[in-house]
Write a protein that holds these residues in place. Structure first.
Motif, PDB file in Angstrom:
ATOM      1  N   GLY A 179       9.575   3.706   9.445  1.00  0.00           N
ATOM      2  CA  GLY A 179       8.156   3.398   9.564  1.00  0.00           C
ATOM      3  C   GLY A 179       7.823   2.033   8.986  1.00  0.00           C
ATOM      4  N   ALA A 180       6.543   1.781   8.817  1.00  0.00           N
ATOM      5  CA  ALA A 180       6.080   0.497   8.280  1.00  0.00           C
ATOM      6  C   ALA A 180       4.772   0.705   7.531  1.00  0.00           C
ATOM      7  CB  ALA A 180       5.871  -0.507   9.411  1.00  0.00           C
ATOM      8  N   ILE A 181       4.536  -0.171   6.577  1.00  0.00           N
ATOM      9  CA  ILE A 181       3.261  -0.204   5.864  1.00  0.00           C
ATOM     10  C   ILE A 181       2.732  -1.622   5.981  1.00  0.00           C
ATOM     11  CG2 ILE A 181       2.082   0.039   3.651  1.00  0.00           C
ATOM     12  CD1 ILE A 181       4.309   2.044   2.861  1.00  0.00           C
ATOM     13  N   LEU A 182       1.530  -1.756   6.514  1.00  0.00           N
ATOM     14  CA  LEU A 182       0.901  -3.064   6.638  1.00  0.00           C
ATOM     15  C   LEU A 182      -0.169  -3.180   5.564  1.00  0.00           C
ATOM     16  CD1 LEU A 182       1.985  -2.204   9.533  1.00  0.00           C
ATOM     17  CD2 LEU A 182       0.520  -4.013  10.362  1.00  0.00           C
ATOM     18  N   ILE A 183      -0.271  -4.355   4.981  1.00  0.00           N
ATOM     19  CA  ILE A 183      -1.204  -4.585   3.880  1.00  0.00           C
ATOM     20  C   ILE A 183      -2.149  -5.713   4.259  1.00  0.00           C
ATOM     21  CG2 ILE A 183      -1.388  -5.326   1.469  1.00  0.00           C
ATOM     22  CD1 ILE A 183       1.407  -4.018   1.090  1.00  0.00           C
ATOM     23  N   GLY A 184      -3.450  -5.471   4.099  1.00  0.00           N
ATOM     24  CA  GLY A 184      -4.460  -6.487   4.361  1.00  0.00           C
ATOM     25  C   GLY A 184      -4.895  -7.138   3.067  1.00  0.00           C
ATOM     26  N   LYS A 185      -4.966  -8.468   3.075  1.00  0.00           N
ATOM     27  CA  LYS A 185      -5.364  -9.203   1.877  1.00  0.00           C
ATOM     28  C   LYS A 185      -6.493 -10.170   2.201  1.00  0.00           C
ATOM     29  CE  LYS A 185      -1.881 -10.431  -0.946  1.00  0.00           C
ATOM     30  NZ  LYS A 185      -0.678 -11.189  -1.354  1.00  0.00           N
ATOM     31  N   ILE A 186      -7.326 -10.379   1.228  1.00  0.00           N
ATOM     32  CA  ILE A 186      -8.297 -11.463   1.267  1.00  0.00           C
ATOM     33  C   ILE A 186      -7.974 -12.297   0.038  1.00  0.00           C
ATOM     34  CG2 ILE A 186     -10.708 -12.135   1.078  1.00  0.00           C
ATOM     35  CD1 ILE A 186     -11.455  -9.605   2.618  1.00  0.00           C
ATOM     36  N   GLY A 187      -7.519 -13.515   0.276  1.00  0.00           N
ATOM     37  CA  GLY A 187      -6.995 -14.318  -0.827  1.00  0.00           C
ATOM     38  C   GLY A 187      -5.759 -13.628  -1.366  1.00  0.00           C
ATOM     39  N   SER A 188      -5.712 -13.389  -2.656  1.00  0.00           N
ATOM     40  CA  SER A 188      -4.560 -12.695  -3.243  1.00  0.00           C
ATOM     41  C   SER A 188      -4.840 -11.216  -3.490  1.00  0.00           C
ATOM     42  CB  SER A 188      -4.167 -13.371  -4.557  1.00  0.00           C
ATOM     43  OG  SER A 188      -5.242 -13.292  -5.477  1.00  0.00           O
ATOM     44  N   ALA A 189      -6.031 -10.746  -3.127  1.00  0.00           N
ATOM     45  CA  ALA A 189      -6.407  -9.352  -3.375  1.00  0.00           C
ATOM     46  C   ALA A 189      -6.026  -8.454  -2.198  1.00  0.00           C
ATOM     47  CB  ALA A 189      -7.903  -9.251  -3.619  1.00  0.00           C
ATOM     48  N   VAL A 190      -5.319  -7.369  -2.504  1.00  0.00           N
ATOM     49  CA  VAL A 190      -5.018  -6.359  -1.492  1.00  0.00           C
ATOM     50  C   VAL A 190      -6.282  -5.539  -1.284  1.00  0.00           C
ATOM     51  CG1 VAL A 190      -3.663  -4.303  -0.957  1.00  0.00           C
ATOM     52  CG2 VAL A 190      -2.572  -6.254  -2.072  1.00  0.00           C
ATOM     53  N   VAL A 191      -6.777  -5.521  -0.037  1.00  0.00           N
ATOM     54  CA  VAL A 191      -8.036  -4.832   0.238  1.00  0.00           C
ATOM     55  C   VAL A 191      -7.933  -3.823   1.382  1.00  0.00           C
ATOM     56  CG1 VAL A 191      -9.501  -6.636  -0.733  1.00  0.00           C
ATOM     57  CG2 VAL A 191      -8.814  -6.769   1.660  1.00  0.00           C
ATOM     58  N   GLY A 192      -6.731  -3.648   1.940  1.00  0.00           N
ATOM     59  CA  GLY A 192      -6.573  -2.669   3.004  1.00  0.00           C
ATOM     60  C   GLY A 192      -5.117  -2.348   3.266  1.00  0.00           C
ATOM     61  N   THR A 193      -4.878  -1.154   3.794  1.00  0.00           N
ATOM     62  CA  THR A 193      -3.527  -0.736   4.153  1.00  0.00           C
ATOM     63  C   THR A 193      -3.580   0.181   5.369  1.00  0.00           C
ATOM     64  OG1 THR A 193      -3.583   1.220   2.738  1.00  0.00           O
ATOM     65  CG2 THR A 193      -2.685  -0.780   1.774  1.00  0.00           C
ATOM     66  N   VAL A 194      -2.437   0.261   6.040  1.00  0.00           N
ATOM     67  CA  VAL A 194      -2.242   1.228   7.111  1.00  0.00           C
ATOM     68  C   VAL A 194      -0.746   1.494   7.202  1.00  0.00           C
ATOM     69  CG1 VAL A 194      -2.146  -0.501   8.966  1.00  0.00           C
ATOM     70  CG2 VAL A 194      -2.787   1.851   9.512  1.00  0.00           C
ATOM     71  N   ALA A 195      -0.387   2.732   7.516  1.00  0.00           N
ATOM     72  CA  ALA A 195       1.024   3.096   7.640  1.00  0.00           C
ATOM     73  C   ALA A 195       1.324   3.522   9.070  1.00  0.00           C
ATOM     74  CB  ALA A 195       1.352   4.241   6.688  1.00  0.00           C
ATOM     75  N   LEU A 196       2.544   3.245   9.501  1.00  0.00           N
ATOM     76  CA  LEU A 196       3.065   3.722  10.780  1.00  0.00           C
ATOM     77  C   LEU A 196       4.238   4.629  10.450  1.00  0.00           C
ATOM     78  CD1 LEU A 196       2.990   0.363  12.737  1.00  0.00           C
ATOM     79  CD2 LEU A 196       1.585   2.368  13.223  1.00  0.00           C
ATOM     80  N   PHE A 228     -10.564  -3.845  11.687  1.00  0.00           N
ATOM     81  CA  PHE A 228     -10.224  -4.119  13.082  1.00  0.00           C
ATOM     82  C   PHE A 228      -8.903  -4.881  13.162  1.00  0.00           C
ATOM     83  CE2 PHE A 228     -10.332  -6.734  16.915  1.00  0.00           C
ATOM     84  CZ  PHE A 228     -10.551  -5.767  17.886  1.00  0.00           C
ATOM     85  N   ALA A 229      -8.754  -5.888  12.296  1.00  0.00           N
ATOM     86  CA  ALA A 229      -7.531  -6.692  12.289  1.00  0.00           C
ATOM     87  C   ALA A 229      -6.318  -5.850  11.900  1.00  0.00           C
ATOM     88  CB  ALA A 229      -7.690  -7.879  11.341  1.00  0.00           C
ATOM     89  N   LEU A 230      -6.478  -4.953  10.918  1.00  0.00           N
ATOM     90  CA  LEU A 230      -5.378  -4.074  10.519  1.00  0.00           C
ATOM     91  C   LEU A 230      -4.994  -3.137  11.661  1.00  0.00           C
ATOM     92  CD1 LEU A 230      -6.007  -2.846   6.855  1.00  0.00           C
ATOM     93  CD2 LEU A 230      -3.959  -3.954   7.737  1.00  0.00           C
ATOM     94  N   GLY A 231      -5.979  -2.575  12.327  1.00  0.00           N
ATOM     95  CA  GLY A 231      -5.706  -1.685  13.460  1.00  0.00           C
ATOM     96  C   GLY A 231      -4.975  -2.406  14.572  1.00  0.00           C
ATOM     97  N   LYS A 232      -5.442  -3.599  14.883  1.00  0.00           N
ATOM     98  CA  LYS A 232      -4.812  -4.413  15.929  1.00  0.00           C
ATOM     99  C   LYS A 232      -3.376  -4.772  15.533  1.00  0.00           C
ATOM    100  CE  LYS A 232      -5.860  -8.501  18.699  1.00  0.00           C
ATOM    101  NZ  LYS A 232      -6.809  -9.583  18.912  1.00  0.00           N
ATOM    102  N   ALA A 233      -3.171  -5.151  14.280  1.00  0.00           N
ATOM    103  CA  ALA A 233      -1.836  -5.492  13.792  1.00  0.00           C
ATOM    104  C   ALA A 233      -0.915  -4.269  13.800  1.00  0.00           C
ATOM    105  CB  ALA A 233      -1.919  -6.085  12.385  1.00  0.00           C
ATOM    106  N   ALA A 234      -1.469  -3.110  13.447  1.00  0.00           N
ATOM    107  CA  ALA A 234      -0.667  -1.883  13.440  1.00  0.00           C
ATOM    108  C   ALA A 234      -0.218  -1.522  14.852  1.00  0.00           C
ATOM    109  CB  ALA A 234      -1.462  -0.736  12.820  1.00  0.00           C
ATOM    110  N   LEU A 235      -1.099  -1.648  15.828  1.00  0.00           N
ATOM    111  CA  LEU A 235      -0.718  -1.348  17.211  1.00  0.00           C
ATOM    112  C   LEU A 235       0.309  -2.347  17.731  1.00  0.00           C
ATOM    113  CD1 LEU A 235      -4.155  -0.241  18.663  1.00  0.00           C
ATOM    114  CD2 LEU A 235      -2.210   1.209  18.038  1.00  0.00           C
ATOM    115  N   ALA A 236       0.169  -3.617  17.355  1.00  0.00           N
ATOM    116  CA  ALA A 236       1.155  -4.624  17.748  1.00  0.00           C
ATOM    117  C   ALA A 236       2.511  -4.330  17.111  1.00  0.00           C
ATOM    118  CB  ALA A 236       0.668  -6.026  17.366  1.00  0.00           C
ATOM    119  N   ARG A 237       2.504  -3.943  15.832  1.00  0.00           N
ATOM    120  CA  ARG A 237       3.758  -3.604  15.150  1.00  0.00           C
ATOM    121  C   ARG A 237       4.384  -2.369  15.790  1.00  0.00           C
ATOM    122  NH1 ARG A 237       6.136  -4.063   9.957  1.00  0.00           N
ATOM    123  NH2 ARG A 237       5.189  -6.131   9.975  1.00  0.00           N
TER     124      ARG A 237
END
Length: 83
Positions: free
Chosen positions: A21-38, A64-73
């Motif tokens: 599987g995979a875990i995608l992490i969303g950041k704004i600057g250096s702060a982790v502000v979102g995640t999604v797992a496949l 939205f960006a995390l969802g789009k990135a997760a589907l691409a991954r």
């Protein structure tokens, strides 16, 4: 929470990444502000799981960006279906 579900989140490398599987992490600057797992479920099928965005980052388009990135991954991983 069922023990096998709890294990996913307490040992993510072993139970998500270690099984393909995979875990995608969303950041704004250096702060982790979102995640999604496949998580692989069956040949060609991945579960899009535990997608979350912090309250501070909601409304920024990060979800939205995390969802789009997760589907691409998932597509890059060979998935034919995401649930």
């Amino acid at each position: 929470m069922k023990p096998q579900i709890a294990k996913r989140w307490t040992h993510p490398f072993e139970s998500i990444i270690g099984v393909g599987g995979a875990i995608l992490i969303g950041k704004i600057g250096s702060a982790v502000v979102g995640t999604v797992a496949l998580i692989p479920l069956a040949e060609g099928t991945l579960e899009l799981a535990k997608m979350t965005v912090s309250k501070a980052a909601r409304g920024t388009g990060l979800g939205f960006a995390l969802g789009k990135a997760a589907l691409a991954r998932a597509k890059a991983m060979g998935a034919k279906k995401c649930t």
